[in-house]
Scaffold this motif. Structure first.
Motif, PDB file in Angstrom:
ATOM      1  N   ILE A 157       0.838  -1.212   0.000  1.00 29.83           N
ATOM      2  CA  ILE A 157       0.000   0.000   0.000  1.00 29.83           C
ATOM      3  C   ILE A 157       0.867   1.253   0.000  1.00 29.83           C
ATOM      4  O   ILE A 157       0.620   2.213  -0.740  1.00 29.83           O
ATOM      5  CB  ILE A 157      -0.935  -0.014   1.218  1.00 29.83           C
ATOM      6  N   VAL A 158       1.921   1.213   0.828  1.00 29.48           N
ATOM      7  CA  VAL A 158       2.811   2.373   0.930  1.00 29.48           C
ATOM      8  C   VAL A 158       3.497   2.644  -0.399  1.00 29.48           C
ATOM      9  O   VAL A 158       3.525   3.783  -0.897  1.00 29.48           O
ATOM     10  CB  VAL A 158       3.852   2.164   2.048  1.00 29.48           C
ATOM     11  N   VAL A 159       4.061   1.625  -1.027  1.00 25.22           N
ATOM     12  CA  VAL A 159       4.816   1.824  -2.276  1.00 25.22           C
ATOM     13  C   VAL A 159       3.890   2.314  -3.393  1.00 25.22           C
ATOM     14  O   VAL A 159       4.224   3.245  -4.137  1.00 25.22           O
ATOM     15  CB  VAL A 159       5.526   0.520  -2.682  1.00 25.22           C
ATOM     16  N   SER A 160       2.738   1.683  -3.507  1.00 24.54           N
ATOM     17  CA  SER A 160       1.829   2.080  -4.595  1.00 24.54           C
ATOM     18  C   SER A 160       1.337   3.523  -4.427  1.00 24.54           C
ATOM     19  O   SER A 160       1.329   4.312  -5.375  1.00 24.54           O
ATOM     20  CB  SER A 160       0.643   1.117  -4.661  1.00 24.54           C
ATOM     21  N   THR A 161       0.929   3.883  -3.211  1.00 29.46           N
ATOM     22  CA  THR A 161       0.461   5.263  -2.989  1.00 29.46           C
ATOM     23  C   THR A 161       1.608   6.263  -3.067  1.00 29.46           C
ATOM     24  O   THR A 161       1.426   7.404  -3.516  1.00 29.46           O
ATOM     25  CB  THR A 161      -0.230   5.368  -1.625  1.00 29.46           C
ATOM     26  N   PHE A 162       2.805   5.843  -2.656  1.00 28.36           N
ATOM     27  CA  PHE A 162       3.979   6.718  -2.729  1.00 28.36           C
ATOM     28  C   PHE A 162       4.317   7.047  -4.182  1.00 28.36           C
ATOM     29  O   PHE A 162       4.501   8.219  -4.542  1.00 28.36           O
ATOM     30  CB  PHE A 162       5.164   6.053  -2.030  1.00 28.36           C
TER      31      PHE A 162
ATOM     32  N   TRP B 299       0.552   7.778   3.023  1.00 25.02           N
ATOM     33  CA  TRP B 299       1.665   6.839   2.850  1.00 25.02           C
ATOM     34  C   TRP B 299       2.883   7.243   3.673  1.00 25.02           C
ATOM     35  O   TRP B 299       3.684   6.404   4.071  1.00 25.02           O
ATOM     36  CB  TRP B 299       2.040   6.650   1.384  1.00 25.02           C
ATOM     37  N   PHE B 300       3.005   8.539   3.936  1.00 27.63           N
ATOM     38  CA  PHE B 300       4.121   8.983   4.768  1.00 27.63           C
ATOM     39  C   PHE B 300       3.984   8.424   6.181  1.00 27.63           C
ATOM     40  O   PHE B 300       4.944   7.890   6.761  1.00 27.63           O
ATOM     41  CB  PHE B 300       4.146  10.517   4.787  1.00 27.63           C
ATOM     42  N   GLY B 301       2.757   8.551   6.740  1.00 28.84           N
ATOM     43  CA  GLY B 301       2.551   8.013   8.083  1.00 28.84           C
ATOM     44  C   GLY B 301       2.582   6.497   8.111  1.00 28.84           C
ATOM     45  O   GLY B 301       3.230   5.870   8.972  1.00 28.84           O
ATOM     46  N   LEU B 302       1.854   5.861   7.159  1.00 27.63           N
ATOM     47  CA  LEU B 302       1.810   4.399   7.121  1.00 27.63           C
ATOM     48  C   LEU B 302       3.184   3.818   6.814  1.00 27.63           C
ATOM     49  O   LEU B 302       3.584   2.792   7.403  1.00 27.63           O
ATOM     50  CB  LEU B 302       0.791   3.954   6.063  1.00 27.63           C
TER      51      LEU B 302
ATOM     52  N   LEU C 279       2.398   6.754  -6.850  1.00 32.59           N
ATOM     53  CA  LEU C 279       1.311   7.492  -7.495  1.00 32.59           C
ATOM     54  C   LEU C 279       1.198   8.916  -6.955  1.00 32.59           C
ATOM     55  O   LEU C 279       1.233   9.900  -7.724  1.00 32.59           O
ATOM     56  CB  LEU C 279      -0.007   6.747  -7.280  1.00 32.59           C
ATOM     57  N   GLY C 280       1.061   9.063  -5.647  1.00 26.75           N
ATOM     58  CA  GLY C 280       0.870  10.389  -5.060  1.00 26.75           C
ATOM     59  C   GLY C 280       2.069  11.295  -5.227  1.00 26.75           C
ATOM     60  O   GLY C 280       1.926  12.491  -5.501  1.00 26.75           O
ATOM     61  N   GLY C 281       3.268  10.753  -5.096  1.00 31.02           N
ATOM     62  CA  GLY C 281       4.472  11.568  -5.251  1.00 31.02           C
ATOM     63  C   GLY C 281       4.613  12.120  -6.654  1.00 31.02           C
ATOM     64  O   GLY C 281       4.947  13.294  -6.849  1.00 31.02           O
ATOM     65  N   ASN C 282       4.359  11.286  -7.648  1.00 32.70           N
ATOM     66  CA  ASN C 282       4.485  11.752  -9.029  1.00 32.70           C
ATOM     67  C   ASN C 282       3.384  12.734  -9.400  1.00 32.70           C
ATOM     68  O   ASN C 282       3.614  13.675 -10.181  1.00 32.70           O
ATOM     69  CB  ASN C 282       4.472  10.560  -9.985  1.00 32.70           C
ATOM     70  N   VAL C 283       2.173  12.535  -8.855  1.00 36.59           N
ATOM     71  CA  VAL C 283       1.119  13.515  -9.108  1.00 36.59           C
ATOM     72  C   VAL C 283       1.510  14.870  -8.527  1.00 36.59           C
ATOM     73  O   VAL C 283       1.316  15.922  -9.154  1.00 36.59           O
ATOM     74  CB  VAL C 283      -0.221  13.026  -8.526  1.00 36.59           C
ATOM     75  N   GLU C 284       2.083  14.864  -7.332  1.00 40.38           N
ATOM     76  CA  GLU C 284       2.511  16.110  -6.710  1.00 40.38           C
ATOM     77  C   GLU C 284       3.608  16.789  -7.535  1.00 40.38           C
ATOM     78  O   GLU C 284       3.553  18.016  -7.762  1.00 40.38           O
ATOM     79  CB  GLU C 284       3.020  15.827  -5.292  1.00 40.38           C
ATOM     80  N   LYS C 285       4.586  16.026  -7.989  1.00 39.87           N
ATOM     81  CA  LYS C 285       5.725  16.616  -8.708  1.00 39.87           C
ATOM     82  C   LYS C 285       5.401  16.918 -10.163  1.00 39.87           C
ATOM     83  O   LYS C 285       5.967  17.865 -10.736  1.00 39.87           O
ATOM     84  CB  LYS C 285       6.924  15.671  -8.640  1.00 39.87           C
TER      85      LYS C 285
END
Length: 829
Positions: free
Chosen positions: A493-498, A789-792, A500-506
């Motif tokens: 869960i952490v890797v997938s959300t990281f 994902w940062f917390g999890l 996805l979410g990180g690239n959307v942010e950047k």
């Protein structure tokens, strides 16, 4: 969809062929009050208040900057899109270089996912074989208490960190759900603003059309007052020469009256002075004879009085007249001629000239009645044609159609939004389960620490440990077991959300904030090899127009009109239906046909001119002013009678007291009386004569030239009115026509400015983009997902040291099957 909807709507409202005419600059003589364009009140508020969780969002963004410090890869994205994502080896290398931070962390996560279950399996099998701490035997060591405390403290600190991380994950999970549920009012406000935009646009256009009455009414008012306006201007221009000419004649009329008064004064003064001279002469002769008789008295022969009497006797010749007014020529003929001139009231003739000239506005008003009716007809036709042309636009039908589509879209979202909330509930439940798994592990660890710390007795041997202590050790091992069981799933869960979410942010959120993403979207030939500008090609099928996403978004963000934002002037002419350029020729023809005849204005008739000439021939310039001035400048008597009387009285004082002294003093008093009764009135009359002569001398100086100049000036002004006034009338008529046309040019400019800046202000379009990307995607989803994902991920990562510390610490809490008292050899080893 709403963005395209509004674009199509405004294109339909403002549609028309390209035909922009150049506006001729004219001097604005009056500013029209066209009022304020009715504007809709947009309710959407895009301000996001995240609360204290914003601190966590900033920490996550800072972490992502450390992971991915590279700038936005504009060139790489352009190349990828243009190649339809068919990458070469070099491209993959660039992508890998840009994503190196994400790749490294994702690789570590995958390694965690693979290795931790394997390590757990091996660890389990190893313990089943009584290895890896599986043997229920504990060697006693001297530093056992210190190691136990260190393991317990380390496990507590790690558990505390994991608890904070789990709390952050739980908070962001709940925050995302709250924000998703709060999207409904924001979506409704966006739809309401779009509806306001659609419904207000035709009202704004109707208002623009209705305001045509303002310049029209002002023009009609000025046409009704063409006399004071146009006639007044003509009068002002002609007055620059007419008024000085009339003023000169009026001044000359005043000079004639003053001349007669002066001549009358001269004639009267001469008569009074001649009579006064005769009386004064007789009185002086009588006084001289009486004084001489007194001096012949025997008393003057005395030794003391003889010399004094001789002196007085010798001064008697001074008692005589000095000025002789009888020699001056009379002014009777001049007075008669001037009086004859004044029988004609020249001032009255001048006032008639003034009245005729001041009647110019009425002449203009009366002579332009027929033309003004034609001009008013032209203005009425302009308003009628504009109204008909605008009413022919299918505005209401277009608005109705799009409002129906907007209602359907809004209904669709309302119907499917509960499904979105249901899916969000599943997401929330899944994330909650993930958090609960970690909480379960933490509960085992906390219970293990609590039971172990409370039940541990250092005086008891490992084989005699109590039930509470043993339970604590079992809790710790249970936590270790659950960690091995669920850690890999949590890390997935952490890797997938990281990733996805990180690239959307950047790749989306940050470029959207600094607008670099628009620079990529506006790259020529990016989406279509045949289109240089994709947006204009998509909307108008004309990719040559330089219409960019950034420019449209920025203009709508500033709430400018959609006409400016979409550069509709390149396709559609807003002034086709609201312009009078095509009617200017008709107005010009009507105004050029104005013919004004001012020949009926007579400034001064022939009688007045002849009157002026008669005045110039009155003969006042033939008066001998030198002779008059010579006489009036003389003293009336040869000696000052008062001085003579004072001197006579002083000499009488020198004589012995007696009749002679008294007689001489009586003669002095008589001379004073003669001065008072005769000389003083004559002196006053001489002063009047002096003033009148000097006034006549001033008037008579170049009298013929002055009168000739006045007549020439009047005739020149009359010639201007009769022959050259037409040029002034034409010039002032053009100015008057330009003033009328200027009202409509102000109106047209106001319409253009209103359509460019106010009509169909497209702030709702920018709000939709901001709502979809900045608010929903970035602020609500991406920030929450990244914080989750940062917390999890933090909690999952710390499972590794927690497993190690829990395994080590459980050995000190669980009840052993066997024990050693001391094991010095092993300790030394």
């Amino acid at each position: 969809m709403a963005f395209v909807l509004c674009l199509l709507l405004l294109l339909a409202l403002l549609g028309g062929p390209v035909s922009e005419g150049q506006s001729v600059h004219r001097t604005i003589t009056g500013t029209l009050d066209l009022g304020y364009l009715p504007a809709g009140n947009y309710e959407t508020n895009l301000h996001v208040e995240s609360g204290p969780i914003e601190i966590l969002f900033r920490i996550v963004r800072a972490f992502l900057f450390v992971v991915q410090p590279n700038p936005f890869p504009e060139d790489l994205i352009r190349k990828s899109v243009q190649q339809r994502f068919e990458h070469t080896k070099t491209d993959y290398q660039k992508i890998a270089h840009y994503e190196i931070g994400f790749i490294v962390l994702a690789g570590l996560g995958l390694l965690f996912i693979v290795l931790l279950p394997l390590v757990g399996l091996c660890f389990c099998m190893c313990r089943c074989c009584n290895n890896c701490g599986g043997e229920m035997h504990q060697r006693q060591k001297k530093n056992g208490d210190c190691r136990r405390r260190s393991f317990a403290t380390s496990l507590f600190v790690v558990s505390l960190i994991m608890s904070i991380s789990v709390f952050c994950a739980f908070a962001t999970n709940q925050h995302l759900t709250t924000q998703v549920r709060g999207m409904r009012p924001l979506i409704k406000s966006n739809f309401k603003d779009l509806r306001t935009l659609l419904t207000d646009t035709p009202e704004q256009i109707d208002y623009l059309v209705s305001q045509f009455d303002t310049p029209k009414n002002q023009a009609l008012l000025d046409l009704d007052n063409i006399g004071p306006l146009l006639g007044g201007r003509v009068q002002d221009q002609l007055g620059k020469r007419v008024l000085p000419a009339l003023d000169a004649v009026l001044t000359m009329a005043g000079a004639i009256r003053e001349t007669r008064e002066a001549l009358e004064n001269v004639s009267a003064s001469m008569e009074i002075l001649q009579e006064g001279t005769n009386r004064l002469s007789a009185n002086l002769t009588n006084a001289k004879e009486n004084l001489n008789n007194t001096l012949n008295d025997a008393a003057c022969s005395g030794a003391q009085a003889a010399s004094t009497c001789d002196v007085i006797r010798n001064s008697l010749n001074q008692l005589s007249i000095n000025a002789n007014f009888s020699r001056l020529p009379p002014v009777t003929s001049q007075l008669a001629k001037v009086s004859e001139v004044l029988k004609i009231d020249l001032a009255s003739l001048v006032q008639k000239g003034y009245a005729a000239f001041n009647d110019t506005p009425n002449l203009v008003q009366n002579q332009t009645k027929n033309i003004l009716s034609d001009v008013k007809s032209v203005l009425d036709s302009i308003g009628t044609n504009i109204t008909v042309a605008v009413k022919m636009l299918p505005i209401q039908k277009t608005i109705t159609d799009f409002l129906i589509y907007l209602t359907q879209t809004e209904t669709y979202i309302e119907n499917y939004f509960p499904l979105v909330e249901q899916y969000d509930f599943y997401r929330w439940l899944s994330c909650l389960i993930a958090c609960c798994l970690l909480i379960l592990i933490l509960v085992f660890y906390y219970l293990g620490l609590l039971c172990g710390a409370c039940g541990y007795n250092k005086h008891k041997t490992p084989t005699n440990r109590g039930c509470v202590s043993n339970t604590g050790g079992n809790f710790l091992m249970a936590g270790v077991g659950f960690s091995f069981l669920f850690s890999w799933a949590l890390m997935i869960i952490v890797v997938s959300t990281f990733v996805l979410g990180g690239n959307v942010e950047k790749l989306v959120c940050e470029p959207f904030k600094d607008k670099t993403i628009f620079q990529v979207l506006d790259t020529p030939y990016l989406f279509n090899e045949q289109w240089k500008n994709y947006l204009s090609g998509l909307l108008f099928k004309n990719p040559d127009v330089n219409l960019t996403f950034e420019q449209v978004y920025s203009d709508c963000k500033k709430n400018k009109g959609i006409y400016t934002s979409l550069q509709l002037d390149k396709f559609y002419n807003i002034s086709k239906f609201l312009t009078i350029s095509q009617y200017t020729q008709d107005l010009t023809v009507q105004f050029e046909s104005i013919k004004i005849n001012l020949s009926t204005i007579v400034l001064l008739d022939e009688v007045g001119k002849e009157n002026l000439l008669n005045f110039s021939f009155s003969g006042i310039d033939g008066i001998d002013f030198a002779a008059y001035l010579t006489e009036v400048n003389k003293s009336i008597t040869k000696v000052d009678l008062l001085s003579f009387a004072n001197d006579l009285e002083a000499r009488a004082e020198q004589l012995p007291k007696g009749a002679l002294e008294n007689a001489l003093k009586g003669h002095a008093s008589n001379i004073r009386m003669i001065h008072r009764q005769h000389v003083i009135p004559m002196e006053q009359e001489m002063s009047t004569l002096n003033q009148s002569i000097r006034l006549l001398q001033k008037t008579a100086t170049e009298l013929m030239v002055k009168v000739s100049q006045v007549i020439t000036t009047v005739e020149g002004a009359q010639f201007l009115i009769n022959n050259n006034a037409s040029s002034i009338i034409i010039e002032e008529t053009k100015k008057y026509m330009n003033m009328i046309i200027d009202y409509f040019e102000q109106y047209i400019q106001w319409v253009k400015d209103s359509i460019a800046m106010d009509v169909a202000a497209c702030k709702p379009l920018a709000n939709i983009i901001d709502t979809a990307i900045e608010i929903f995607l970035c602020s609500y989803i991406t920030n929450s997902v990244n914080a989750f994902w940062f917390g999890l991920g933090g909690a999952t990562t710390f499972l590794v040291p927690a497993i190690i510390f829990a395994v080590k610490l459980s050995k000190y809490y669980r009840r052993m099957d066997s024990e050693d008292v001391y094991d010095d050899a092993m300790e030394q080893w």
